[in-house]
Design a protein around this motif. Structure first.
Motif, PDB file in Angstrom:
ATOM      1  N   ALA A 110       6.830   2.152  -1.321  1.00 42.25           N
ATOM      2  CA  ALA A 110       6.628   3.305  -0.445  1.00 42.25           C
ATOM      3  C   ALA A 110       5.632   4.286  -1.053  1.00 42.25           C
ATOM      4  O   ALA A 110       4.754   4.820  -0.342  1.00 42.25           O
ATOM      5  CB  ALA A 110       7.969   4.001  -0.195  1.00 42.25           C
TER       6      ALA A 110
ATOM      7  N   ALA B 269      13.720   3.741  11.386  1.00 43.98           N
ATOM      8  CA  ALA B 269      12.438   4.332  11.024  1.00 43.98           C
ATOM      9  C   ALA B 269      12.046   5.444  11.994  1.00 43.98           C
ATOM     10  O   ALA B 269      11.526   6.486  11.583  1.00 43.98           O
ATOM     11  CB  ALA B 269      11.359   3.250  10.990  1.00 43.98           C
TER      12      ALA B 269
ATOM     13  N   PHE C  45      10.781   7.320   7.356  1.00 39.53           N
ATOM     14  CA  PHE C  45      10.536   6.062   6.663  1.00 39.53           C
ATOM     15  C   PHE C  45       9.654   5.138   7.504  1.00 39.53           C
ATOM     16  O   PHE C  45       9.668   5.183   8.723  1.00 39.53           O
ATOM     17  CB  PHE C  45      11.848   5.338   6.353  1.00 39.53           C
ATOM     18  CG  PHE C  45      12.859   6.163   5.605  1.00 39.53           C
ATOM     19  CD1 PHE C  45      12.469   7.177   4.751  1.00 39.53           C
ATOM     20  CD2 PHE C  45      14.215   5.923   5.767  1.00 39.53           C
ATOM     21  CE1 PHE C  45      13.392   7.945   4.070  1.00 39.53           C
ATOM     22  CE2 PHE C  45      15.160   6.671   5.089  1.00 39.53           C
ATOM     23  CZ  PHE C  45      14.750   7.689   4.234  1.00 39.53           C
TER      24      PHE C  45
ATOM     25  N   TRP D 100       8.927  -0.680   4.874  1.00 41.63           N
ATOM     26  CA  TRP D 100       9.444  -0.458   3.521  1.00 41.63           C
ATOM     27  C   TRP D 100      10.748  -1.214   3.300  1.00 41.63           C
ATOM     28  O   TRP D 100      11.608  -1.284   4.189  1.00 41.63           O
ATOM     29  CB  TRP D 100       9.710   1.022   3.290  1.00 41.63           C
ATOM     30  CG  TRP D 100       8.495   1.880   3.267  1.00 41.63           C
ATOM     31  CD1 TRP D 100       7.190   1.473   3.202  1.00 41.63           C
ATOM     32  CD2 TRP D 100       8.470   3.310   3.331  1.00 41.63           C
ATOM     33  NE1 TRP D 100       6.358   2.556   3.213  1.00 41.63           N
ATOM     34  CE2 TRP D 100       7.107   3.697   3.285  1.00 41.63           C
ATOM     35  CE3 TRP D 100       9.459   4.290   3.407  1.00 41.63           C
ATOM     36  CZ2 TRP D 100       6.713   5.027   3.322  1.00 41.63           C
ATOM     37  CZ3 TRP D 100       9.070   5.625   3.440  1.00 41.63           C
ATOM     38  CH2 TRP D 100       7.715   5.987   3.394  1.00 41.63           C
TER      39      TRP D 100
ATOM     40  N   THR E 108      13.739   1.096   3.791  1.00 38.79           N
ATOM     41  CA  THR E 108      14.165   1.277   5.178  1.00 38.79           C
ATOM     42  C   THR E 108      15.069   0.129   5.609  1.00 38.79           C
ATOM     43  O   THR E 108      16.072   0.340   6.305  1.00 38.79           O
ATOM     44  CB  THR E 108      12.952   1.366   6.115  1.00 38.79           C
ATOM     45  OG1 THR E 108      12.002   2.286   5.583  1.00 38.79           O
ATOM     46  CG2 THR E 108      13.367   1.820   7.503  1.00 38.79           C
TER      47      THR E 108
END
Length: 275
Positions: free
Chosen positions: A71, A138, A143, A147, A150
């Motif tokens: 991230a 998300a 987020f 990722w 997530t």
């Protein structure tokens, strides 16, 4: 009267929402949140590259950093792109610095939560629920759906949703309900209501939510104890909150458990080299 301003969490379709509350009549919808209470745990023969032990499994710091760095790298690249565009603009304003929406300790919390919930799901022979989806989580957060964090975060909701109907509800005793009342009262969200009145005005739905959450807590505590979970002191005594209320900008944990177990102070972080 105690007034509950609402609960923020991922709902049936995974979207973040706020639910209106009637005074002293509604608790919170269940929301799994990764809240962390850092306490000083004494360290012994800790392996410096291990974040946590759970049963015969280790969660390494490199695993935690890999999820975190994915991230961070994406956000850093995005900032660099914005910075380049800004430099070409007349104003030439610098791009704001990267602000990570979670920390390494949140990553470890998500990894631990998924591991423990998966063990409970295997015991009940259930699969994670289909919702909320990663995309829905998300959309309700800051987020990215790509990722790994997530995906882990969404899976905690999915596993919890599958487990709650399967656990044996815990009787709602004063020992469990009184701390819920005290925590809500401490938020200062409204005038106080006597405990007995608060207790008598709980709806059936809220009683069920509490009983299921307490039942799941009891099962997870047994798993944590049986699997001898130990945490690297760097990440603190991490808490899994199974029921929470949103009071203003603060999340108020109502039903929670510590990944360090009931005897956290007696469980130093060590490497078991006997096996």
């Amino acid at each position: 009267m105690i007034r509950f301003p609402g609960v923020r969490g991922v709902g049936h379709k995974g979207r973040e929402r706020v639910i209106g509350m009637q005074p002293a009549r509604r608790l919170a919808s269940i929301a799994v949140v990764a809240v962390l209470a850092v306490s000083g745990l004494s360290a012994c023969r800790a392996e410096p590259d291990v974040a946590a032990y759970i049963g015969g499994k280790t969660i390494t710091e490199s695993q935690v950093e890999k999820v975190y760095d994915q991230a961070k790298d994406e956000l850093t690249a995005s900032r660099a792109q914005i910075q380049q565009q800004n430099q070409a603009a007349p104003s030439g304003e610098p791009a704001p610095p990267v602000q990570m929406p979670f920390k390494q300790k949140d990553v470890l919390n998500a990894l631990l939560t998924v591991d423990v919930l998966e063990r409970a799901a295997a015991a009940h022979n259930v699969q994670p629920a289909a919702e909320p989806t990663v995309e829905a989580v998300a959309q309700g957060s800051s987020f990215s759906p790509g990722w790994e964090y997530t995906k882990l975060y969404a899976k905690t909701f999915q596993l919890r949703a599958a487990l709650l109907p399967k656990v044996t509800p815990s009787p709602l005793s004063d020992e469990d309900l009184r701390p819920v009342y005290d925590r809500l009262l401490a938020t200062g969200a409204g005038d106080s209501t006597p405990y007995e009145q608060f207790k008598s005005q709980l709806s059936d739905a809220n009683k069920t939510a509490l009983q299921q959450s307490l039942g799941l807590r009891d099962e997870l505590l047994k798993i944590v104890a049986d699997e001898n979970v130990k945490l690297n002191p760097r990440y603190g005594d991490q808490q899994l909150v199974l029921l929470s209320a949103n009071a203003g900008n603060a999340e108020v944990p109502l039903v929670e458990l510590s990944f360090a177990g009931a005897d956290a102070s007696k469980a130093p972080f060590v490497s078991d080299v006997s096996s």
